[in-house]
Scaffold this active site. Sequence first.
Site, PDB file in Angstrom:
ATOM      1  N   ARG A 172       0.820  -1.239   0.000  1.00  0.00           N
ATOM      2  CA  ARG A 172       0.000   0.000   0.000  1.00  0.00           C
ATOM      3  C   ARG A 172       0.841   1.270   0.000  1.00  0.00           C
ATOM      4  NH1 ARG A 172      -2.898  -3.274   3.357  1.00  0.00           N
ATOM      5  NH2 ARG A 172      -4.796  -4.040   2.382  1.00  0.00           N
ATOM      6  N   LYS A 194       3.993  11.744 -10.739  1.00  0.00           N
ATOM      7  CA  LYS A 194       3.171  10.859 -11.573  1.00  0.00           C
ATOM      8  C   LYS A 194       3.967   9.592 -11.836  1.00  0.00           C
ATOM      9  CE  LYS A 194       0.231  13.789 -14.414  1.00  0.00           C
ATOM     10  NZ  LYS A 194      -0.083  14.121 -15.805  1.00  0.00           N
ATOM     11  N   GLU A 236      11.765  19.172 -24.262  1.00  0.00           N
ATOM     12  CA  GLU A 236      10.971  19.482 -23.063  1.00  0.00           C
ATOM     13  C   GLU A 236      11.539  20.718 -22.358  1.00  0.00           C
ATOM     14  OE1 GLU A 236       8.203  17.858 -22.425  1.00  0.00           O
ATOM     15  OE2 GLU A 236       8.415  15.848 -23.264  1.00  0.00           O
ATOM     16  N   LYS A 278       8.679  23.328 -13.193  1.00  0.00           N
ATOM     17  CA  LYS A 278       7.721  22.227 -13.064  1.00  0.00           C
ATOM     18  C   LYS A 278       7.226  22.142 -11.622  1.00  0.00           C
ATOM     19  CE  LYS A 278       6.220  17.663 -14.128  1.00  0.00           C
ATOM     20  NZ  LYS A 278       6.371  16.411 -14.813  1.00  0.00           N
ATOM     21  N   GLU A 288      -3.682  17.182 -10.525  1.00  0.00           N
ATOM     22  CA  GLU A 288      -4.262  17.495 -11.826  1.00  0.00           C
ATOM     23  C   GLU A 288      -5.762  17.748 -11.715  1.00  0.00           C
ATOM     24  OE1 GLU A 288      -3.420  14.531 -14.917  1.00  0.00           O
ATOM     25  OE2 GLU A 288      -2.218  16.071 -15.884  1.00  0.00           O
ATOM     26  N   ARG A 293      -1.919  22.062 -14.372  1.00  0.00           N
ATOM     27  CA  ARG A 293      -0.902  21.120 -14.812  1.00  0.00           C
ATOM     28  C   ARG A 293      -0.973  20.873 -16.315  1.00  0.00           C
ATOM     29  NH1 ARG A 293       1.387  16.502 -10.640  1.00  0.00           N
ATOM     30  NH2 ARG A 293       2.889  15.674 -12.096  1.00  0.00           N
ATOM     31  N   ASN A 297       1.330  20.227 -21.158  1.00  0.00           N
ATOM     32  CA  ASN A 297       1.044  19.433 -22.360  1.00  0.00           C
ATOM     33  C   ASN A 297       1.182  20.239 -23.645  1.00  0.00           C
ATOM     34  OD1 ASN A 297       0.476  17.082 -20.953  1.00  0.00           O
ATOM     35  ND2 ASN A 297      -1.589  17.809 -20.491  1.00  0.00           N
ATOM     36  N   HIS A 300       1.816  18.565 -26.901  1.00  0.00           N
ATOM     37  CA  HIS A 300       1.641  17.128 -26.675  1.00  0.00           C
ATOM     38  C   HIS A 300       0.393  16.534 -27.334  1.00  0.00           C
ATOM     39  CE1 HIS A 300       5.046  17.579 -24.058  1.00  0.00           C
ATOM     40  NE2 HIS A 300       5.013  16.307 -23.693  1.00  0.00           N
ATOM     41  N   HIS A 304       1.419  13.243 -29.225  1.00  0.00           N
ATOM     42  CA  HIS A 304       0.903  11.894 -28.956  1.00  0.00           C
ATOM     43  C   HIS A 304       0.351  11.261 -30.232  1.00  0.00           C
ATOM     44  CE1 HIS A 304       0.490  13.038 -24.450  1.00  0.00           C
ATOM     45  NE2 HIS A 304       1.685  12.566 -24.730  1.00  0.00           N
ATOM     46  N   HIS A 317       9.770  10.435 -28.293  1.00  0.00           N
ATOM     47  CA  HIS A 317       8.830  11.378 -27.671  1.00  0.00           C
ATOM     48  C   HIS A 317       9.281  12.836 -27.853  1.00  0.00           C
ATOM     49  CE1 HIS A 317       5.849  12.964 -24.935  1.00  0.00           C
ATOM     50  NE2 HIS A 317       6.809  13.542 -24.222  1.00  0.00           N
TER      51      HIS A 317
HETATM   52  N1  LIG Z   1       5.941  10.585 -14.868  1.00  0.00           N
HETATM   53  C1  LIG Z   1       5.951  11.645 -15.626  1.00  0.00           C
HETATM   54  O1  LIG Z   1       5.545  12.745 -15.225  1.00  0.00           O
HETATM   55  C2  LIG Z   1       6.509  11.533 -17.009  1.00  0.00           C
HETATM   56  C3  LIG Z   1       6.755  12.687 -17.769  1.00  0.00           C
HETATM   57  C4  LIG Z   1       7.334  12.539 -19.021  1.00  0.00           C
HETATM   58  C5  LIG Z   1       7.646  11.270 -19.495  1.00  0.00           C
HETATM   59  N2  LIG Z   1       7.366  10.177 -18.742  1.00  0.00           N
HETATM   60  C6  LIG Z   1       7.700   8.832 -19.216  1.00  0.00           C
HETATM   61  O2  LIG Z   1       9.114   8.761 -19.368  1.00  0.00           O
HETATM   62  C7  LIG Z   1       9.394   7.722 -20.306  1.00  0.00           C
HETATM   63  C8  LIG Z   1      10.482   8.202 -21.230  1.00  0.00           C
HETATM   64  O3  LIG Z   1      11.629   8.486 -20.467  1.00  0.00           O
HETATM   65  P1  LIG Z   1      13.080   8.573 -21.130  1.00  0.00           P
HETATM   66  O4  LIG Z   1      13.032   9.420 -22.319  1.00  0.00           O
HETATM   67  O5  LIG Z   1      14.021   8.900 -20.027  1.00  0.00           O
HETATM   68  O6  LIG Z   1      13.279   7.093 -21.687  1.00  0.00           O
HETATM   69  P2  LIG Z   1      13.994   5.783 -21.133  1.00  0.00           P
HETATM   70  O7  LIG Z   1      13.863   5.663 -19.668  1.00  0.00           O
HETATM   71  O8  LIG Z   1      13.503   4.674 -21.972  1.00  0.00           O
HETATM   72  O9  LIG Z   1      15.514   6.071 -21.498  1.00  0.00           O
HETATM   73  C9  LIG Z   1      15.899   6.193 -22.840  1.00  0.00           C
HETATM   74  C10 LIG Z   1      17.041   5.235 -23.179  1.00  0.00           C
HETATM   75  O10 LIG Z   1      18.246   5.735 -22.604  1.00  0.00           O
HETATM   76  C11 LIG Z   1      18.860   4.727 -21.819  1.00  0.00           C
HETATM   77  N3  LIG Z   1      19.550   5.434 -20.743  1.00  0.00           N
HETATM   78  C12 LIG Z   1      18.998   6.035 -19.674  1.00  0.00           C
HETATM   79  N4  LIG Z   1      19.936   6.712 -19.000  1.00  0.00           N
HETATM   80  C13 LIG Z   1      21.103   6.513 -19.637  1.00  0.00           C
HETATM   81  C14 LIG Z   1      22.415   6.984 -19.422  1.00  0.00           C
HETATM   82  N5  LIG Z   1      22.708   7.835 -18.446  1.00  0.00           N
HETATM   83  N6  LIG Z   1      23.382   6.563 -20.262  1.00  0.00           N
HETATM   84  C15 LIG Z   1      23.078   5.739 -21.311  1.00  0.00           C
HETATM   85  N7  LIG Z   1      21.845   5.304 -21.598  1.00  0.00           N
HETATM   86  C16 LIG Z   1      20.870   5.692 -20.750  1.00  0.00           C
HETATM   87  C17 LIG Z   1      17.747   3.822 -21.390  1.00  0.00           C
HETATM   88  O11 LIG Z   1      18.229   2.544 -21.074  1.00  0.00           O
HETATM   89  C18 LIG Z   1      16.868   3.834 -22.615  1.00  0.00           C
HETATM   90  O12 LIG Z   1      17.382   2.928 -23.569  1.00  0.00           O
HETATM   91  C19 LIG Z   1       8.099   7.406 -21.018  1.00  0.00           C
HETATM   92  O13 LIG Z   1       7.638   6.168 -20.566  1.00  0.00           O
HETATM   93  C20 LIG Z   1       7.155   8.514 -20.563  1.00  0.00           C
HETATM   94  O14 LIG Z   1       5.821   8.080 -20.516  1.00  0.00           O
HETATM   95  C21 LIG Z   1       6.822  10.291 -17.528  1.00  0.00           C
HETATM   96 ZN   LIG Z   2       6.621  15.116 -22.859  1.00  0.00          ZN
END
Ligand SMILES: NC(=O)c1ccc[n+]([C@@H]2O[C@H](COP(=O)([O-])OP(=O)(O)OC[C@H]3O[C@@H](n4cnc5c(N)ncnc54)[C@H](O)[C@@H]3O)[C@@H](O)[C@H]2O)c1
Ligand SMILES: [Zn+2]
Length: 416
Positions: A172, A194, A236, A278, A288, A293, A297, A300, A304, A317
């Site tokens: 939990r 999130k 971003e 942020k 939200e 918030r 977007n 976005h 998307h 992305h």
């Molecule tokens: N929670 C939120 O508010 C929020 C906001 C925006 C995005 N997201 C989510 O974030 C995700 C995307 O995140 P991302 O772009 O970081 O992608 P990711 O976590 O997939 O990382 C991208 C790639 O880089 C590699 N990597 C990470 N750090 C590294 C490093 N220091 N050196 C070498 N390789 C490295 C990873 O293994 C992966 O292959 C999506 O799932 C998206 O939905 C969440």
């Molecule tokens: Zn984004």
Amino acid sequence: MRNFRGSKRLRRGSVTLKDGIGLVFPQNTSVEKERPADSRQIEAKQNEVVTVKTVPVRLGSRSYEIEIGTNLLGRVVKRLACLAAGRQVVVVTDENVSSTYADPLLSSLRESGFTPLLAVVPPGESSKSLSIASGLFDQMIHSNADRRTVVIALGGGVVGDLAGFVAATYARGVSFYQIPTTLLAMVDSSVGGKVGIDHPLAKNMIGAFHQPIGVTCDIDLLASLPDRQYRCGLAEVVKYGVIMDPIFFEMIETSIDAINQRDPLVVATMVARCCELKAQVVEEDEFETTGRRAILNYGHTFAHAFETAADYEKVQHGEAVAMGMICAARLAERLGRIDGQINHRQRALWKSLQLPTVVPSWLLEEDLIASMRKDKKSLAGRLRFVLPTRLGHVSIVEDVDESLVQEVMRECSQSP
Ligand SMILES: NC(=O)c1ccc[n+]([C@@H]2O[C@H](COP(=O)([O-])OP(=O)(O)OC[C@H]3O[C@@H](n4cnc5c(N)ncnc54)[C@H](O)[C@@H]3O)[C@@H](O)[C@H]2O)c1
Ligand SMILES: [Zn+2]
């Protein structure tokens, strides 16, 4: 011209902050000359820690701090020793990150008396699944993790969202600490609580709001980040300038070389400003509910649809967001909300930062409007857009004529 002051003072490997004053982002319209109270820049010798900034996220009993700087992994452990002394820790990471950064973190944790458990998941979006989360629950149960356990996310947004989801639901809810390793995770996903996983029919559909107990953005960890990932994070970063802070936007425009060269102090300062912005939004609308918030977007709704049309494969992305921001600015222009300046400056930035400046025409072959109607950000199938009113300010616009949206995307698929 505003710039990232002092950016040349810090060099990778031999951290030197001369004069004791580095660069500080302006809060509103003027560049601050004084160090703010929460900035702890340290005159440092080789291999010493440089904390560029500590950003508070003020959410009552769920408040926490984001520490941004270089060479901070050791400090994470010191913070954990204060926040979670004597508690079991589970480090969740992915295969790409684990090979470089898990060992130093685990050794440091052991030296401080922790007995860390390491869980390594495959890299990529497919790890944000119920089956991978379930595998993590299995490992935690086998190792007798209890309600006092702390889950540490060491990775990009995928690891952060997944580990956060596991932390939000195991027993939990257990404590959660974020060590983001991608630029996107530092400026976006690690801030705001999130967390979640994907459903086969809808991305990010299963999740929760679960704030971390702390976040550490160690800019050194970006050294191994592939170029494409770094640039995706920059989309971003620029977004925050357009939606909230015109001076920040201007500072990005005048610091292109340093940003492209990943100057650690410039990147750290840039990350810190994004986290502040942020955090402001999250403080106003943690769950939200007020609509504030939604400004995050910007670009976005288009992005998307582009990602869906590209099956999340050919387009990353951040690249989709860059194209989406171009379309959103053009749509605002067509609606008479802004002149052509914002679009022009955004495009110029994308060019300098090597992000896409046009929407590839093959994307337009898909039914992007239908995809936008299905987006969870749309209201009962009615399209909603976050559109600029001026640089640094946006508002939500509903009921935009779909044929105009289609026309704008077509225009943005051609070089200006
Ligand atoms: N929670 C939120 O508010 C929020 C906001 C925006 C995005 N997201 C989510 O974030 C995700 C995307 O995140 P991302 O772009 O970081 O992608 P990711 O976590 O997939 O990382 C991208 C790639 O880089 C590699 N990597 C990470 N750090 C590294 C490093 N220091 N050196 C070498 N390789 C490295 C990873 O293994 C992966 O292959 C999506 O799932 C998206 O939905 C969440
Ligand atoms: Zn984004």
